[in-house]
Scaffold this active site. Structure first.
Site, PDB file in Angstrom:
ATOM      1  N   CYS A  24      46.862  39.945  41.864  1.00  0.00           N
ATOM      2  CA  CYS A  24      46.387  41.127  42.467  1.00  0.00           C
ATOM      3  C   CYS A  24      44.578  41.278  42.176  1.00  0.00           C
ATOM      4  O   CYS A  24      44.136  42.266  44.105  1.00  0.00           O
ATOM      5  CB  CYS A  24      47.575  41.873  41.737  1.00  0.00           C
ATOM      6  SG  CYS A  24      47.458  42.328  40.879  1.00  0.00           S
ATOM      7  N   GLU A  73      50.610  49.102  42.023  1.00  0.00           N
ATOM      8  CA  GLU A  73      50.213  48.305  41.669  1.00  0.00           C
ATOM      9  C   GLU A  73      49.873  47.430  43.277  1.00  0.00           C
ATOM     10  O   GLU A  73      51.331  47.325  42.360  1.00  0.00           O
ATOM     11  CB  GLU A  73      49.805  48.178  40.320  1.00  0.00           C
ATOM     12  CG  GLU A  73      47.945  47.621  40.033  1.00  0.00           C
ATOM     13  CD  GLU A  73      48.439  45.407  40.962  1.00  0.00           C
ATOM     14  OE1 GLU A  73      48.310  45.357  41.403  1.00  0.00           O
ATOM     15  OE2 GLU A  73      48.988  44.826  40.031  1.00  0.00           O
TER      16      GLU A  73
END
Length: 501
Positions: free
Chosen positions: A300, A266
């Site tokens: 993120c 990720e």
């Protein structure tokens, strides 16, 4: 234990025992090299403490402990219900220690204490609890082929899992990885981010207290280029899970190829947030603010590219600027009124300031912020919430991930243009859109190239719903039932009942 822990008093007065060693085989040990990492309080730039830093030798020892535990009947042969009980006990311990854990997180990371306590710790405990409930519900299936064969599948653990967590959500990201890994019966070697190791080390004692056998969970401090690289390329590790930058993710992917590890990555994002002219503008403004300014912009999935239809563009910019000025109070993270604390490190602080300089030099218009914030005792890595307009799509500040309280706002004419420009990026983690037209909302959501889409919200996350991206934002999914797939292997069994030769 005396030289493997230290008594600390946090800025909010909380006193606790901070482990400083490596947690291997349920014991605290020093690193073989005796090297240490010093962790810094980003609020005032003072040293908090130093912890031992793992190298390749320490990784070897931790992997050996995890491999032994994986094969040991005390872990391998316990029932799935017992695994769930251990996870549930851990979730309860996290809940019981949440004030201390939140204190450590805020001190080491800089995020507001209220956020660490009410959001991050709730997520950490909730994720572990969620996967505790799944432990005895992992199963295969019988596949009917013919009377001459019994065919079925079994879900089995992958093996020894290397997990590398980031500094922006240390406890939550640890829970995202530990929960499904342990639920499925794996063992773990987890590396804390070198910038924020303290809360994970405290968590290690709770893992032991919960009753997990020695070697099932091993936690290392260490630099990415030493300990992280050793984990990624270790032949004794069967799976690697990483959350962090895209550049580091690419390197880990290369190193993991040495034995074709199962991987979950990720990585970065430059998520768009589209505001159509039929949107509830007040809601769009408030959610856009949450989407980029929360957690100091160090998310993120941060919706850092706000794209507004030209009919409401000026109105949105004005309202957004006003809302940021009113809501994004920069201050000491232990104060209740603080919305935005410091950036996590001097390096991150300098990075954000360099993008501000880039935006100015490329000709974008600075609407707010654009400077270091020095009104919190004159120290710390604080940056004023920054807004740029008149941004061109080829500018660095439009294309690259800044990872700070930094947003660009551009206008668009048509739905087609908005979609094309939103998708014109190497990233594909998340996207958001605001409209009252439900048909348009779902039509646009289908065409946005991202792993997640938020309709009339931003940065939604739920432990029951898969999380992950496409393109250079990662591989695989975490959370929800989908998170179990990353930590289990599907075995097919063919049993011949009458097809004799």
């Amino acid at each position: 234990m005396s030289d493997l822990s230290v008594e600390l008093t946090a800025p909010n007065g909380v006193k606790y025992t901070q482990p400083t060693g490596l947690f291997i085989n349920n014991e605290w040990v020093k690193s073989r090299s005796r090297e240490k990492i010093t962790t810094i309080n980003p609020t005032d730039e003072t040293q908090i403490t130093s912890v031992y830093s793992a190298g390749p030798e320490d990784v070897d020892i931790a992997v050996a402990a995890a491999r032994k535990a994986f094969k040991d009947p005390s872990w391998r042969d316990i029932s799935s219900t017992e695994r769930g009980d251990l996870l549930y006990k851990l979730s309860q311990l996290i809940e019981q220690h949440k004030e201390t854990l939140a204190t450590i997180e805020t001190w080491d990371n800089g995020k507001p204490y209220s956020v660490a306590l009410n959001e991050d710790l709730a997520e950490a405990a909730g994720t572990i609890k969620y996967y505790a409930g799944y432990a005895d519900k992992i199963h295969g299936q019988v596949i009917d082929t013919s009377p001459a064969k019994l065919a079925y599948t079994i879900r089995e653990p992958v093996g020894v899992c290397g997990q590398i967590i980031p500094w922006n959500y240390p406890l939550a990201m640890a829970a995202w990885k530990l929960g499904p890994a342990l639920c499925c019966g794996n063992t773990v070697v987890l590396k804390a981010a070198e910038q924020t190791p303290l809360s994970i080390l405290y968590l290690a004692n709770l893992i032991k207290e919960a009753g997990f056998p020695p070697g099932v969970v091993n936690i290392l401090n260490g630099e990415g280029r030493k300990a992280g690289a050793a984990i990624a390329q270790h032949l004794g590790i069967d799976k690697i899970a990483f959350t962090g930058s895209t550049a580091t993710g690419r390197e880990i992917m290369k190193m993991a190829s040495v034995n074709m590890k199962n991987i979950t990555l990720e990585t970065g994002g430059k998520s768009p947030l589209l505001v159509f002219d039929d949107a509830d503008l007040d809601q769009a403004v408030k959610w856009a603010h949450i989407g980029i300014m929360s957690n100091m912009g160090q998310i993120c999935t941060a919706t850092s590219r706000v794209m507004v239809q030209e009919g409401v563009y000026d109105q949105f910019v004005s309202a957004f600027k006003e809302h940021v000025a009113k809501t994004s109070k920069v201050g000491n993270p232990f104060e209740d009124s603080t919305f935005q604390g410091p950036q996590v490190t001097k390096a991150q602080y300098d990075r954000v300031l360099s993008y501000i300089d880039s935006g100015k030099s490329e000709g974008a218009t600075l609407v707010a912020g654009g400077e270091a914030y020095k009104d919190v005792g004159g120290k710390g890595f604080f940056i004023a919430p920054t807004i740029f307009t008149n941004v061109k799509d080829n500018m660095k500040i439009f294309r690259e991930e800044v990872f700070g309280p930094f947003v660009v706002i551009v206008s668009f004419k048509t739905e087609e243009e908005a979609i094309d420009r939103a998708n014109d990026t190497t990233y594909g983690l998340a996207s958001a859109l605001f409209t009252k037209d439900v048909v348009k909302a779902h039509r646009v959501a289908r065409r946005l190239e991202s792993g997640m889409v938020f309709i009339n919200s931003s940065n939604d996350s739920d432990i029951r719903i898969p999380f992950g991206g496409v393109k250079m934002s990662g591989i695989g999914r975490e959370l929800g039932e989908a998170g179990l797939s990353a930590y289990s292997s599907l075995k097919s069994v063919h049993c011949n009942l009458g097809n004799w030769l």
